[in-house]
Design an enzyme around this catalytic site. Structure first.
Site, short mmCIF file in Angstrom:
data_model
loop_
_atom_site.label_atom_id
_atom_site.label_comp_id
_atom_site.label_asym_id
_atom_site.label_seq_id
_atom_site.Cartn_x
_atom_site.Cartn_y
_atom_site.Cartn_z
N GLU A 40 -1.06 -8.14 5.29
CA GLU A 40 -0.83 -8.36 6.73
C GLU A 40 -2.15 -8.32 7.50
OE1 GLU A 40 -0.45 -5.64 5.17
OE2 GLU A 40 -0.88 -3.90 6.44
N CYS A 45 0.83 -1.20 0.00
CA CYS A 45 0.00 0.00 0.00
C CYS A 45 0.88 1.27 0.00
CB CYS A 45 -0.99 -0.04 1.16
SG CYS A 45 -2.42 0.97 0.84
N HIS A 75 -3.38 -4.83 1.64
CA HIS A 75 -2.76 -5.08 2.95
C HIS A 75 -2.77 -6.57 3.29
CE1 HIS A 75 -2.39 -0.99 4.85
NE2 HIS A 75 -3.21 -0.69 3.86
#
Ligand code: GLN
Length: 202
Positions: free
Chosen positions: A184, A77, A182
């Site tokens: 994560e 990002c 994202h």
């Protein structure tokens, strides 16, 4: 293996947790000396202008450029924006970029109307790293005020796009990986495994 996570701002803790789940030592990077003994670096999501300015004021921008010229790095990002050679819709007066990926990103491609959304991405690039316990098929991706890659140079591999031949949202160029979303924040380790396997092979 030791993979540092740039910890100036943004979603760095989530990356550290994912790396630790995979048995990787994942120190926070805040100062130039923290880059010294790393095998690779993750630049998280957050706000690319803020992160770039903080990096500049901590004397980290040049060390980050030097690191990513020779070692593997993954930008997610805002991190993807920082790793891009060119960004459009920058804040007035421009913003500091690390560069390295021969791409143009649009910082706020999806505009305000869709501040954040989720999408299932075609994930055949991840097949070789997937483990039996991982989700199968598409990668469920979370986009938050996400950029998109609007132009790629000849050496850049497009890893995936939004469905129906949509915008490019994951790229790789040699030792550099970039994702507009994202990973994560998804309950799926495959993109982290993919980066690990890049680091192991490079
Ligand atoms: N569009 C944001 C920026 O310019 C990135 C948003 C994010 O990292 N979630 O930095």
């Amino acid at each position: 293996m030791k993979i540092g996570v740039l910890a100036l701002q943004g979603a760095f803790r989530e990356h550290i947790l994912k790396l630790q789940t995979l048995g990787v030592d994942a120190p926070e990077v805040r100062l130039p000396k923290h880059l010294d003994d790393l095998d690779a670096l993750i630049i998280p999501g957050g706000e690319s202008t803020t992160m770039g300015k903080l990096a500049e004021s901590f004397g980290l921008l040049e060390p980050l450029k030097a690191f990513t010229r020779t070692k593997p790095a993954w930008g997610t990002c805002a991190g993807l924006i920082l790793l891009a050679n060119r960004a459009v819709r920058q804040k007035k007066g421009g913003q500091p970029l690390i560069g390295g990926l021969d791409i143009t990103v649009d910082r706020n491609f999806f505009g305000r109307q869709v501040d954040s959304f989720e999408a299932d991405l075609e994930a055949s690039a991840l097949a070789e790293v997937a483990q039996p316990e991982d989700p199968h098929g598409p990668f469920h991706a979370i986009f938050i005020r996400a950029p998109a890659v609007v132009e790629v140079g000849p050496g850049v591999q497009v890893l995936t796009r939004l469905p129906e031949n949509g915008p490019i949202v994951a790229v790789r160029e040699g030792r550099l990986l970039g994702t507009a979303f994202h990973p994560e924040l998804s309950d799926d380790l495959r993109f982290h495994r993919y980066f690990l396997s890049m680091v192991q092979r490079l």
